[in-house]
Design a protein around this motif. Structure first.
Motif, PDB file in Angstrom:
ATOM      1  N   UNK A 221      -3.171 -17.302  -7.116  1.00  0.00           N
ATOM      2  CA  UNK A 221      -1.769 -16.894  -6.941  1.00  0.00           C
ATOM      3  C   UNK A 221      -1.696 -15.741  -5.944  1.00  0.00           C
ATOM      4  N   UNK A 222      -0.672 -15.794  -5.091  1.00  0.00           N
ATOM      5  CA  UNK A 222      -0.433 -14.711  -4.123  1.00  0.00           C
ATOM      6  C   UNK A 222       0.398 -13.629  -4.803  1.00  0.00           C
ATOM      7  N   UNK A 223      -0.151 -12.423  -4.863  1.00  0.00           N
ATOM      8  CA  UNK A 223       0.533 -11.302  -5.517  1.00  0.00           C
ATOM      9  C   UNK A 223       0.607 -10.121  -4.559  1.00  0.00           C
ATOM     10  N   UNK A 224       1.824  -9.882  -4.050  1.00  0.00           N
ATOM     11  CA  UNK A 224       2.065  -8.757  -3.133  1.00  0.00           C
ATOM     12  C   UNK A 224       1.098  -8.757  -1.944  1.00  0.00           C
TER      13      UNK A 224
ATOM     14  N   UNK B 214      -2.034 -21.783  -4.861  1.00  0.00           N
ATOM     15  CA  UNK B 214      -2.856 -22.722  -4.096  1.00  0.00           C
ATOM     16  C   UNK B 214      -3.893 -23.294  -5.063  1.00  0.00           C
ATOM     17  N   UNK B 215      -3.941 -24.634  -5.174  1.00  0.00           N
ATOM     18  CA  UNK B 215      -4.842 -25.302  -6.120  1.00  0.00           C
ATOM     19  C   UNK B 215      -6.007 -25.949  -5.376  1.00  0.00           C
TER      20      UNK B 215
ATOM     21  N   UNK C 286     -16.542 -29.781   1.117  1.00  0.00           N
ATOM     22  CA  UNK C 286     -16.630 -30.861   0.125  1.00  0.00           C
ATOM     23  C   UNK C 286     -15.545 -30.739  -0.954  1.00  0.00           C
ATOM     24  N   UNK C 287     -14.410 -30.176  -0.533  1.00  0.00           N
ATOM     25  CA  UNK C 287     -13.314 -30.055  -1.484  1.00  0.00           C
ATOM     26  C   UNK C 287     -11.963 -30.165  -0.805  1.00  0.00           C
ATOM     27  N   UNK C 288     -10.901 -30.067  -1.588  1.00  0.00           N
ATOM     28  CA  UNK C 288      -9.526 -30.143  -1.101  1.00  0.00           C
ATOM     29  C   UNK C 288      -8.708 -29.003  -1.709  1.00  0.00           C
ATOM     30  N   UNK C 289      -7.544 -28.738  -1.078  1.00  0.00           N
ATOM     31  CA  UNK C 289      -6.617 -27.740  -1.659  1.00  0.00           C
ATOM     32  C   UNK C 289      -5.205 -28.194  -1.381  1.00  0.00           C
ATOM     33  N   UNK C 290      -4.264 -27.766  -2.207  1.00  0.00           N
ATOM     34  CA  UNK C 290      -2.853 -28.077  -1.986  1.00  0.00           C
ATOM     35  C   UNK C 290      -1.991 -26.976  -2.580  1.00  0.00           C
ATOM     36  N   UNK C 291      -0.756 -26.918  -2.110  1.00  0.00           N
ATOM     37  CA  UNK C 291       0.148 -25.855  -2.539  1.00  0.00           C
ATOM     38  C   UNK C 291       0.452 -24.931  -1.373  1.00  0.00           C
ATOM     39  N   UNK C 292       0.798 -23.673  -1.682  1.00  0.00           N
ATOM     40  CA  UNK C 292       1.141 -22.676  -0.655  1.00  0.00           C
ATOM     41  C   UNK C 292      -0.145 -21.970  -0.274  1.00  0.00           C
ATOM     42  N   UNK C 293      -0.909 -22.572   0.636  1.00  0.00           N
ATOM     43  CA  UNK C 293      -2.241 -22.080   0.965  1.00  0.00           C
ATOM     44  C   UNK C 293      -2.345 -21.521   2.383  1.00  0.00           C
ATOM     45  N   UNK C 294      -1.559 -22.094   3.292  1.00  0.00           N
ATOM     46  CA  UNK C 294      -1.694 -21.706   4.701  1.00  0.00           C
ATOM     47  C   UNK C 294      -1.225 -20.278   4.932  1.00  0.00           C
ATOM     48  N   UNK C 295      -0.136 -19.895   4.304  1.00  0.00           N
ATOM     49  CA  UNK C 295       0.384 -18.533   4.439  1.00  0.00           C
ATOM     50  C   UNK C 295       1.165 -18.230   3.171  1.00  0.00           C
TER      51      UNK C 295
END
Length: 311
Positions: free
Chosen positions: A239-242, A222-223, A206-215
């Motif tokens: 946020x992806x950190x290391x 990813x928002x 029941x939601x959405x996401x966008x940004x750098x989410x797949x990898x």
């Protein structure tokens, strides 16, 4: 003397003067008029390889029937003592070599021999210059892309190490430490630094996401957002950190409105006990009563009913 026509003795003779036979000295070669010596002639001496004369090489047989001097002797010729090279060793007849003796050289680990490995003593002279031991080095290394390099790397020195580390957002692929070997080669090829990626995120129900989410790559975001009537529980942005997301993915929870109670002398139907966003609660009155207010209330995305309950 002539006496009465007769000589008073036989005529004399002149005999060649000789010197006694000479004995050949040890380790020598004797040439000329030596056994016996003849007056006026010479006896010549030389020594075998590895030996040298102690005195004159020629003696003469004199008028007196004696030799001009005693025969010379042959003394052994020795090479000067050698010293072991710095960071090396030597073995064999090295301290005071006789003719034909050899001295061998070797270097300690991480050093290489430059020069002859074996020297030979020839008539008091070594047949070459003593070798030296030089420190072994490996080729200069360059830091791989997105990395840092520390240690003995430019150039490498045998027995020492060169260490590698990657910048933030990258991980090392290969050996993090290389050693310079006695073969003057590095123990392995330099490593590389490859981007660290965060695991793929699944969009919330029941939601959405966008940004750098797949990898996700380091620093990527990813928002998240929820559909109407759903509320986001958790962080709106990750946020992806290391290679690791900085929090767990959020969820979308249904929005609900406060429980409604039936008015006095009235009844309620629908989603009233716990209003669910988008649903309705309907009101009616018992016989003999009229409804004052809205007969139907809707649970809004604000988690509030569309109006106050009727009476």
């Amino acid at each position: 003397m002539c006496e009465n026509g007769v000589w008073n003795g036989n005529p004399p003779k002149c005999d060649l003067i000789t010197c006694p036979n000479l004995k050949q000295p040890l380790n020598s070669i004797m040439n000329g008029q030596c056994e016996p010596g003849i007056c006026g002639s010479e006896c010549n001496f030389s020594c075998k390889i590895g030996f040298t004369l102690s005195d004159s090489r020629n003696i003469r047989c004199l008028q007196s029937g004696k030799w001009s001097s005693a025969p010379p002797s042959c003394v052994q010729v020795k090479c000067p003592p050698l010293s072991k090279p710095n960071n090396g060793e030597m073995s064999g007849d090295c301290s005071s070599g006789s003719h034909g003796n050899i001295c061998s050289f070797s270097c300690n680990t991480c050093y290489t021999l430059v020069g002859l490995q074996v020297l030979k003593c020839e008539n008091g002279i070594w047949n070459g210059t003593p070798p030296k031991c030089f420190l072994i080095s490996c080729s200069k290394l360059s830091p791989p892309l997105n990395s840092e390099m520390n240690g003995q790397c430019e150039p490498g020195i045998c027995g020492r190490e060169c260490q590698f580390s990657c910048n933030n957002g990258f991980r090392i692929s290969g050996s993090a430490s290389l050693q310079c070997l006695p073969s003057s080669q590095w123990s392995s090829s330099p490593p590389s630094c490859i981007p660290l990626t965060c695991p793929q995120i699944t969009k919330p129900s029941n939601g959405e996401m966008n940004g750098v989410c797949a990898s996700g790559i380091h620093g990527g975001t990813c928002s998240f957002s929820c559909h109407t009537c759903y509320n986001l529980v958790g962080r709106k942005r990750l946020m992806c950190e290391n290679g690791v997301w900085n929090a767990s993915p959020p969820k979308c929870s249904p929005i609900s409105c406060p429980k409604l109670s039936p008015p006095i002398n009235g009844e309620i139907k629908g989603q009233c006990d716990l209003g669910i966003c988008g649903s309705e609660c309907k009101f009616s009155c018992k016989n003999g009563f009229n409804l004052l207010g809205s007969a139907s209330l809707q649970c809004l995305p604000s988690a509030q009913w569309s109006s106050s309950p009727p009476s």
